[in-house]
Scaffold this motif. Structure first.
Motif, PDB file in Angstrom:
ATOM      1  N   UNK A 251       0.827  -1.208   0.000  1.00 44.22           N
ATOM      2  CA  UNK A 251       0.000   0.000   0.000  1.00 44.22           C
ATOM      3  C   UNK A 251       0.862   1.259   0.000  1.00 44.22           C
ATOM      4  N   UNK A 252       1.966   1.234   0.738  1.00 46.59           N
ATOM      5  CA  UNK A 252       2.857   2.394   0.765  1.00 46.59           C
ATOM      6  C   UNK A 252       3.537   2.607  -0.580  1.00 46.59           C
ATOM      7  N   UNK A 253       3.924   1.523  -1.248  1.00 46.96           N
ATOM      8  CA  UNK A 253       4.519   1.647  -2.583  1.00 46.96           C
ATOM      9  C   UNK A 253       3.490   2.186  -3.565  1.00 46.96           C
ATOM     10  N   UNK A 254       2.248   1.707  -3.463  1.00 44.39           N
ATOM     11  CA  UNK A 254       1.171   2.193  -4.324  1.00 44.39           C
ATOM     12  C   UNK A 254       0.956   3.698  -4.127  1.00 44.39           C
ATOM     13  N   UNK A 255       0.885   4.125  -2.864  1.00 34.75           N
ATOM     14  CA  UNK A 255       0.678   5.553  -2.576  1.00 34.75           C
ATOM     15  C   UNK A 255       1.853   6.391  -3.071  1.00 34.75           C
ATOM     16  N   UNK A 256       3.068   5.845  -2.939  1.00 39.59           N
ATOM     17  CA  UNK A 256       4.248   6.577  -3.381  1.00 39.59           C
ATOM     18  C   UNK A 256       4.257   6.724  -4.903  1.00 39.59           C
ATOM     19  N   UNK A 257       3.833   5.677  -5.600  1.00 33.55           N
ATOM     20  CA  UNK A 257       3.737   5.759  -7.062  1.00 33.55           C
ATOM     21  C   UNK A 257       2.732   6.831  -7.473  1.00 33.55           C
ATOM     22  N   UNK A 258       1.613   6.895  -6.774  1.00 35.88           N
ATOM     23  CA  UNK A 258       0.606   7.906  -7.081  1.00 35.88           C
ATOM     24  C   UNK A 258       1.145   9.312  -6.817  1.00 35.88           C
ATOM     25  N   UNK A 259       1.923   9.465  -5.733  1.00 34.85           N
ATOM     26  CA  UNK A 259       2.469  10.788  -5.437  1.00 34.85           C
ATOM     27  C   UNK A 259       3.506  11.208  -6.475  1.00 34.85           C
ATOM     28  N   UNK A 261       2.882  10.736  -9.539  1.00 34.79           N
ATOM     29  CA  UNK A 261       2.086  11.010 -10.732  1.00 34.79           C
ATOM     30  C   UNK A 261       1.959   9.822 -11.660  1.00 34.79           C
ATOM     31  N   UNK A 262       2.223   8.609 -11.153  1.00 37.39           N
ATOM     32  CA  UNK A 262       2.131   7.402 -11.978  1.00 37.39           C
ATOM     33  C   UNK A 262       0.756   6.757 -11.795  1.00 37.39           C
ATOM     34  N   UNK A 263       0.103   6.471 -12.883  1.00 40.88           N
ATOM     35  CA  UNK A 263      -1.225   5.869 -12.849  1.00 40.88           C
ATOM     36  C   UNK A 263      -1.083   4.350 -12.753  1.00 40.88           C
ATOM     37  N   UNK A 264      -0.539   3.897 -11.633  1.00 37.60           N
ATOM     38  CA  UNK A 264      -0.277   2.482 -11.436  1.00 37.60           C
ATOM     39  C   UNK A 264      -1.443   1.821 -10.717  1.00 37.60           C
ATOM     40  N   UNK A 265      -1.603   0.553 -11.048  1.00 36.38           N
ATOM     41  CA  UNK A 265      -2.506  -0.284 -10.283  1.00 36.38           C
ATOM     42  C   UNK A 265      -1.689  -1.247  -9.442  1.00 36.38           C
ATOM     43  N   UNK A 266      -2.377  -2.183  -8.819  1.00 40.53           N
ATOM     44  CA  UNK A 266      -1.670  -3.123  -7.946  1.00 40.53           C
ATOM     45  C   UNK A 266      -0.805  -4.102  -8.733  1.00 40.53           C
ATOM     46  N   UNK A 267      -1.103  -4.299 -10.013  1.00 43.67           N
ATOM     47  CA  UNK A 267      -0.283  -5.203 -10.827  1.00 43.67           C
ATOM     48  C   UNK A 267       1.135  -4.664 -10.956  1.00 43.67           C
ATOM     49  N   UNK A 268       1.270  -3.380 -11.299  1.00 43.51           N
ATOM     50  CA  UNK A 268       2.602  -2.795 -11.436  1.00 43.51           C
ATOM     51  C   UNK A 268       3.346  -2.780 -10.102  1.00 43.51           C
ATOM     52  N   UNK A 269       2.622  -2.489  -9.027  1.00 42.16           N
ATOM     53  CA  UNK A 269       3.247  -2.495  -7.693  1.00 42.16           C
ATOM     54  C   UNK A 269       3.787  -3.880  -7.373  1.00 42.16           C
ATOM     55  N   UNK A 270       2.999  -4.899  -7.650  1.00 45.82           N
ATOM     56  CA  UNK A 270       3.427  -6.271  -7.376  1.00 45.82           C
ATOM     57  C   UNK A 270       4.633  -6.658  -8.234  1.00 45.82           C
ATOM     58  N   UNK A 271       4.655  -6.206  -9.488  1.00 48.45           N
ATOM     59  CA  UNK A 271       5.786  -6.531 -10.361  1.00 48.45           C
ATOM     60  C   UNK A 271       7.079  -5.916  -9.834  1.00 48.45           C
ATOM     61  N   UNK A 295      12.983   5.328 -18.347  1.00 47.13           N
ATOM     62  CA  UNK A 295      12.874   3.888 -18.533  1.00 47.13           C
ATOM     63  C   UNK A 295      11.429   3.494 -18.259  1.00 47.13           C
ATOM     64  N   UNK A 296      10.986   2.385 -18.835  1.00 47.58           N
ATOM     65  CA  UNK A 296       9.654   1.877 -18.524  1.00 47.58           C
ATOM     66  C   UNK A 296       9.803   0.685 -17.583  1.00 47.58           C
ATOM     67  N   UNK A 297       8.748   0.343 -16.890  1.00 52.21           N
ATOM     68  CA  UNK A 297       8.815  -0.700 -15.872  1.00 52.21           C
ATOM     69  C   UNK A 297       9.304  -2.026 -16.448  1.00 52.21           C
ATOM     70  N   UNK A 298       8.812  -2.402 -17.625  1.00 53.33           N
ATOM     71  CA  UNK A 298       9.191  -3.696 -18.209  1.00 53.33           C
ATOM     72  C   UNK A 298      10.689  -3.762 -18.464  1.00 53.33           C
ATOM     73  N   UNK A 299      11.255  -2.669 -18.981  1.00 53.46           N
ATOM     74  CA  UNK A 299      12.690  -2.639 -19.257  1.00 53.46           C
ATOM     75  C   UNK A 299      13.483  -2.647 -17.956  1.00 53.46           C
ATOM     76  N   UNK A 300      12.998  -1.922 -16.954  1.00 54.38           N
ATOM     77  CA  UNK A 300      13.679  -1.893 -15.660  1.00 54.38           C
ATOM     78  C   UNK A 300      13.773  -3.289 -15.060  1.00 54.38           C
ATOM     79  N   UNK A 301      12.664  -4.020 -15.092  1.00 50.80           N
ATOM     80  CA  UNK A 301      12.647  -5.360 -14.502  1.00 50.80           C
ATOM     81  C   UNK A 301      13.552  -6.320 -15.257  1.00 50.80           C
TER      82      UNK A 301
END
Length: 383
Positions: A251-259, A261-271, A295-301
């Motif tokens: 939940x903290x990672x999700x809130x931090x992503x939102x702060x 300005x990233x329109x992330x859902x729980x899928x991206x947080x879990x990844x 960078x995009x999330x897929x490339x980062x991972x």
């Protein structure tokens, strides 16, 4: 925009006779271009995570109830707060907020990092305690009067105690919140460590009975535990309020992503967390560069567990530290060679945990996150 202007023109002429279908179509199109209420808006410009997070930062993540307990404790006479966590977990940031809260209450505050001391300072207890007293006096803007209180007839610890008791604490009218950061620097010098930490414990005990020492509030920050012989009655590491900083929750990672300005859902947080867990620095570094569109999330991972990836410097530092201690390198190799937990010798498991490389589950060690598992399997040539 042409449709909006057309509507405005119709308003001026009073011509609002649109067909029902046209009204509905226009409403739908306006809905598409209007900002969604759910669309996250950045709380501030993204900050590159390096060092401590400033007190004014919008990206500091509170790990309740830790902060509130620390703010409450620092107000108690003679209090001692011990903050322990691996590097880059937010220890110094928390210390800064505790001192800020103390300052808001009218206290004098002094943050002191032992990294500021020259190497030669740690060679001798007398020289170290002189540096310690002079550094705190300077930050309190008090003249250096060491020569008036340092008498060779008495020992260094007694001289240091007198300097605090009769000069530093005596010349301030409010409590002093003293934050000692990077205490690990002292651990590396056993010839002074036991005496210095015994001194802190003695001051803490004196605060129970003497008003002058009630004015001193201590915040001690360290990455590792004391692995030097200390009497249970002389150690400051078994008294006071112990704080161990946990990782961020989903939940903290999700809130931090939102702060950010990233329109992330729980899928991206879990990844992301599947790779780096809830490590504050690793999470914030990823969010910063994704928000900056580096960078995009897929490339980062995909590149994360390699030295060409975003965490290359972080991983190389850990590898270099292991290479300086072959017994720890061998222990880490043993950990990543197994898919489950591994039982190591107590000291080795403790040190790897203090470095932040493993997590302890009972008496067994396993890699802290998949990032370390993949990287060290490759670099330590497992399998």
């Amino acid at each position: 925009m042409q449709e909006v202007l057309s509507l405005l023109a119709k308003e001026e002429t009073g011509d609002w006779e649109l067909e029902t279908g046209e009204n509905e179509s226009l409403a739908a199109r306006l809905q598409q271009i209007a900002p969604s209420e759910d669309q996250p808006q950045p709380a501030a410009l993204p900050e590159l995570p390096e060092g401590s997070v400033s007190v004014a930062s919008a990206f500091y993540v509170e790990r309740s109830p830790i902060e509130s307990r620390c703010y409450e404790t620092i107000l108690h006479p003679g209090s001692l707060i011990r903050i322990k966590a691996p590097r880059q977990m937010g220890k110094t940031s928390l210390m800064a907020r505790i001192l800020h809260e103390a300052q808001r209450q009218g206290y004098k505050t002094v943050p002191l990092s032992f990294q500021l001391a020259d190497g030669k300072v740690f060679a001798d207890l007398d020289k170290f305690l002189r540096w310690f007293c002079a550094s705190i006096g300077r930050r309190l803007r008090l003249p250096n009067r060491l020569e008036d209180y340092w008498d060779e007839i008495f020992g260094s610890k007694d001289n240091c105690t007198a300097y605090f008791e009769e000069y530093l604490l005596e010349n301030i009218t409010t409590p002093l919140a003293l934050g000692l950061d990077e205490v690990d620097c002292v651990f590396q010098h056993p010839q002074i460590a036991s005496d210095f930490f015994g001194l802190l414990r003695a001051w803490h005990e004196d605060a129970k009975n003497r008003d002058i020492w009630k004015k001193l509030r201590l915040v001690v920050v360290h990455s590792t535990e004391v692995y030097i012989p200390l009497s249970i009655n002389q150690s400051p590491f078994n008294v006071g309020l112990p704080i161990e900083l946990p990782e961020f929750s989903p939940q903290q990672v999700y809130n931090l992503a939102r702060s950010h300005g990233l329109d992330w859902g729980h899928v991206q947080v879990e990844q992301l967390m599947a790779m780096v867990g809830g490590h504050p620095y690793l999470v914030r570094l990823a969010l910063y560069h994704i928000r900056r569109q580096d960078i995009i999330l897929e490339q980062l991972l995909q590149t994360a567990p390699t030295e060409a990836g975003l965490y290359g410097d972080h991983l190389r530092r850990h590898l270099w530290n292991l290479e300086q201690h072959p017994e720890l390198s061998a222990a880490m190799k043993e950990v990543v060679a197994e898919s489950g937990g591994v039982r190591l010798e107590s000291v080795q498991g403790f040190k790897l945990h203090s470095m932040g490389l493993v997590k302890l589950q009972g008496n067994e060690c396993s890699p802290r996150c998949d990032l370390y598992y993949q990287y060290f399997r490759d670099r330590l040539r497992v399998g």
